[in-house]
Design a protein around this motif. Structure first.
Motif, PDB file in Angstrom:
ATOM      1  N   PRO A   1    -101.394 -49.665  10.181  1.00  0.00           N
ATOM      2  CA  PRO A   1    -100.537 -51.009   9.525  1.00  0.00           C
ATOM      3  C   PRO A   1    -100.316 -50.017   7.739  1.00  0.00           C
ATOM      4  N   HIS A   2     -99.634 -50.080   7.163  1.00  0.00           N
ATOM      5  CA  HIS A   2     -98.355 -49.472   6.220  1.00  0.00           C
ATOM      6  C   HIS A   2     -99.100 -47.421   5.772  1.00  0.00           C
ATOM      7  N   SER A   3     -99.406 -47.373   6.504  1.00  0.00           N
ATOM      8  CA  SER A   3     -99.864 -45.407   6.614  1.00  0.00           C
ATOM      9  C   SER A   3     -98.678 -44.642   6.642  1.00  0.00           C
ATOM     10  N   GLN A   4     -99.212 -43.243   6.714  1.00  0.00           N
ATOM     11  CA  GLN A   4     -97.950 -42.847   6.833  1.00  0.00           C
ATOM     12  C   GLN A   4     -98.038 -41.717   7.598  1.00  0.00           C
ATOM     13  N   LEU A   5     -97.186 -40.872   8.810  1.00  0.00           N
ATOM     14  CA  LEU A   5     -97.495 -40.141   9.676  1.00  0.00           C
ATOM     15  C   LEU A   5     -96.070 -39.279   8.751  1.00  0.00           C
ATOM     16  N   LYS A   6     -97.100 -38.240   9.285  1.00  0.00           N
ATOM     17  CA  LYS A   6     -95.917 -36.551   8.884  1.00  0.00           C
ATOM     18  C   LYS A   6     -96.802 -35.707  10.106  1.00  0.00           C
ATOM     19  N   VAL A   7     -95.038 -34.946  11.092  1.00  0.00           N
ATOM     20  CA  VAL A   7     -94.869 -34.260  12.308  1.00  0.00           C
ATOM     21  C   VAL A   7     -93.987 -33.778  11.842  1.00  0.00           C
ATOM     22  N   GLU A   8     -94.878 -31.801  11.538  1.00  0.00           N
ATOM     23  CA  GLU A   8     -94.295 -30.856  12.079  1.00  0.00           C
ATOM     24  C   GLU A   8     -94.150 -30.203  13.361  1.00  0.00           C
ATOM     25  N   GLY A   9     -94.759 -30.779  13.870  1.00  0.00           N
ATOM     26  CA  GLY A   9     -93.840 -29.628  15.517  1.00  0.00           C
ATOM     27  C   GLY A   9     -93.773 -30.101  16.201  1.00  0.00           C
ATOM     28  N   PHE A  10     -93.205 -29.092  17.383  1.00  0.00           N
ATOM     29  CA  PHE A  10     -94.293 -29.641  18.437  1.00  0.00           C
ATOM     30  C   PHE A  10     -95.237 -29.107  19.076  1.00  0.00           C
ATOM     31  N   ARG A  11     -95.841 -30.145  19.829  1.00  0.00           N
ATOM     32  CA  ARG A  11     -97.037 -30.765  20.169  1.00  0.00           C
ATOM     33  C   ARG A  11     -97.501 -29.596  21.270  1.00  0.00           C
ATOM     34  N   GLN A  12     -98.431 -28.451  20.422  1.00  0.00           N
ATOM     35  CA  GLN A  12     -99.381 -27.674  21.948  1.00  0.00           C
ATOM     36  C   GLN A  12    -100.498 -28.285  22.810  1.00  0.00           C
ATOM     37  N   ASN A  13    -101.290 -28.841  21.774  1.00  0.00           N
ATOM     38  CA  ASN A  13    -102.007 -28.737  22.491  1.00  0.00           C
ATOM     39  C   ASN A  13    -102.859 -30.381  21.425  1.00  0.00           C
ATOM     40  N   MET A  14    -104.250 -30.613  21.384  1.00  0.00           N
ATOM     41  CA  MET A  14    -104.475 -31.551  20.268  1.00  0.00           C
ATOM     42  C   MET A  14    -104.927 -31.205  19.579  1.00  0.00           C
ATOM     43  N   ASP A  15    -104.631 -30.196  19.086  1.00  0.00           N
ATOM     44  CA  ASP A  15    -105.192 -29.425  17.844  1.00  0.00           C
ATOM     45  C   ASP A  15    -104.265 -28.938  16.884  1.00  0.00           C
ATOM     46  N   ALA A  16    -103.404 -28.443  17.600  1.00  0.00           N
ATOM     47  CA  ALA A  16    -101.916 -27.880  17.127  1.00  0.00           C
ATOM     48  C   ALA A  16    -100.274 -28.081  17.220  1.00  0.00           C
ATOM     49  N   VAL A  17     -99.350 -27.787  16.527  1.00  0.00           N
ATOM     50  CA  VAL A  17     -97.892 -27.273  17.192  1.00  0.00           C
ATOM     51  C   VAL A  17     -97.402 -26.280  16.404  1.00  0.00           C
ATOM     52  N   ALA A  18     -96.410 -26.108  17.040  1.00  0.00           N
ATOM     53  CA  ALA A  18     -95.598 -25.450  16.651  1.00  0.00           C
ATOM     54  C   ALA A  18     -94.330 -26.059  15.417  1.00  0.00           C
ATOM     55  N   ALA A  19     -94.511 -25.516  14.808  1.00  0.00           N
ATOM     56  CA  ALA A  19     -93.452 -25.226  13.773  1.00  0.00           C
ATOM     57  C   ALA A  19     -92.182 -25.911  13.982  1.00  0.00           C
ATOM     58  N   PHE A  20     -91.738 -26.726  13.560  1.00  0.00           N
ATOM     59  CA  PHE A  20     -90.099 -26.668  13.433  1.00  0.00           C
ATOM     60  C   PHE A  20     -89.211 -25.620  12.227  1.00  0.00           C
ATOM     61  N   ARG A  21     -88.250 -25.657  12.778  1.00  0.00           N
ATOM     62  CA  ARG A  21     -87.780 -24.495  11.675  1.00  0.00           C
ATOM     63  C   ARG A  21     -86.427 -24.507  12.007  1.00  0.00           C
ATOM     64  N   PHE A  22     -85.727 -24.781  10.989  1.00  0.00           N
ATOM     65  CA  PHE A  22     -84.595 -24.389  11.187  1.00  0.00           C
ATOM     66  C   PHE A  22     -83.978 -22.767  11.182  1.00  0.00           C
ATOM     67  N   SER A  23     -82.659 -23.110  12.228  1.00  0.00           N
ATOM     68  CA  SER A  23     -82.582 -21.010  13.277  1.00  0.00           C
ATOM     69  C   SER A  23     -80.505 -21.336  13.603  1.00  0.00           C
ATOM     70  N   PRO A  24     -80.723 -20.354  13.960  1.00  0.00           N
ATOM     71  CA  PRO A  24     -79.411 -20.492  14.670  1.00  0.00           C
ATOM     72  C   PRO A  24     -79.201 -21.415  15.411  1.00  0.00           C
ATOM     73  N   VAL A  25     -78.070 -22.312  16.466  1.00  0.00           N
ATOM     74  CA  VAL A  25     -78.627 -23.399  17.595  1.00  0.00           C
ATOM     75  C   VAL A  25     -78.948 -21.939  18.498  1.00  0.00           C
ATOM     76  N   ARG A  26     -78.651 -20.497  18.509  1.00  0.00           N
ATOM     77  CA  ARG A  26     -78.722 -19.752  19.735  1.00  0.00           C
ATOM     78  C   ARG A  26     -80.838 -19.612  19.624  1.00  0.00           C
ATOM     79  N   GLU A  27     -81.248 -19.494  18.938  1.00  0.00           N
ATOM     80  CA  GLU A  27     -82.359 -19.664  18.760  1.00  0.00           C
ATOM     81  C   GLU A  27     -83.203 -20.537  18.987  1.00  0.00           C
ATOM     82  N   SER A  28     -82.827 -21.767  18.922  1.00  0.00           N
ATOM     83  CA  SER A  28     -83.656 -23.128  18.719  1.00  0.00           C
ATOM     84  C   SER A  28     -84.581 -23.204  19.973  1.00  0.00           C
ATOM     85  N   TYR A  29     -85.498 -23.608  20.224  1.00  0.00           N
ATOM     86  CA  TYR A  29     -86.073 -24.420  21.507  1.00  0.00           C
ATOM     87  C   TYR A  29     -85.493 -25.177  22.760  1.00  0.00           C
TER      88      TYR A  29
END
Length: 261
Positions: A183-211
């Protein structure tokens, strides 16, 4: 169902993108055959931005238990459309930008606020056209999805980027587990989850380089971020349907009182 509860904080990384161009021109001023061939064979691409698989960032989570009130039907949903400035203007026409939490549909607005922030923590500029929220990104820049729980309830948040689930990186579905917010918390999601300890950062890119393009060779849903909200079993948050029922209530539906049983 087991779901993911976010416990994070992050380090800072930077990335520099370099490009170079080369051309060959004949003495007569026309493009050489080699140069023309390279130009003709440039990789095909759609205009605008996608989201690429970025650098690894620390983001630790734990498992927790959450039982949805309705397993397959979110209590509310919302979407954010993103692109570069030229693409946003093409999609919406000229309009003034603003920074801040967007206005969401009524049922969503009563539960959460959601926005995109850049790597310095500022809201990315955006605008509302009709009932859609558009956000302007910049190629190469890192961004995060920030959600604020406005209720005194626990909520489950299922997120997608470019049609892909942010936790498993596969085709998004509301049936998949999400992040649990206190309740009344804030969540910050920074990327696609790789495992329980890390994510791959969201970065804007050309469409052909998108995930989505590099992993699945499918860019159909590039340029949209989705959020589905589930309430916990036993809770009853306000929804559009409940509000409509209240407004349709009849103050004089009968004549005389009778016992409850």
């Amino acid at each position: 169902m087991k779901n993911l509860c976010l416990h994070f904080y992050l380090g800072l990384f930077g990335a520099l993108l370099f490009c170079s161009c080369e051309s060959q021109v004949s003495s007569g001023g026309s493009v050489s055959r080699a140069g023309a061939a390279r130009f003709a064979q440039a990789p095909p691409d759609r205009p605008g931005l996608g989201t690429k698989w970025g650098e690894t960032r620390t983001s630790r989570i734990d498992w927790t238990t959450f039982h949805r009130a309705d397993p397959l039907h979110p209590v509310a949903m919302a979407a954010i459309y993103y692109n570069d400035e030229e693409g946003i203007r093409a999609m919406t026409g000229a309009a003034p930008w603003r920074r801040g939490w967007p206005l969401l549909p009524p049922s969503t607005e009563s539960l959460i606020s959601i926005g995109l922030k850049d790597q310095s923590g500022r809201f990315l500029p955006g605008l509302i056209v009709g009932d859609r929220w558009f956000v302007i990104g910049e190629e190469g820049r890192r961004y995060s999805i920030v959600i604020r729980n406005k209720t005194n309830l626990r909520l489950e948040i299922v997120l997608s980027v470019d049609g892909l689930d942010v936790i498993d990186g596969r085709k998004a579905s509301v049936s998949k587990p999400g992040y649990i917010m206190a309740p009344h918390s804030q969540l910050k999601v920074e990327g696609f989850r790789q495992n329980m300890d890390a994510v791959a950062a969201f970065r804007f890119s050309p469409v052909r380089e998108s995930y989505a393009a590099e992993k699945y060779h499918n860019t159909k849903n590039v340029g949209i971020i989705g959020v589905a909200i589930f309430n916990e079993a036993g809770t009853n948050p306000w929804t559009n349907e409940e509000a409509r029922k209240r407004l349709k209530a009849n103050p004089f539906s009968g004549r005389f009182a009778t016992p409850p049983r």
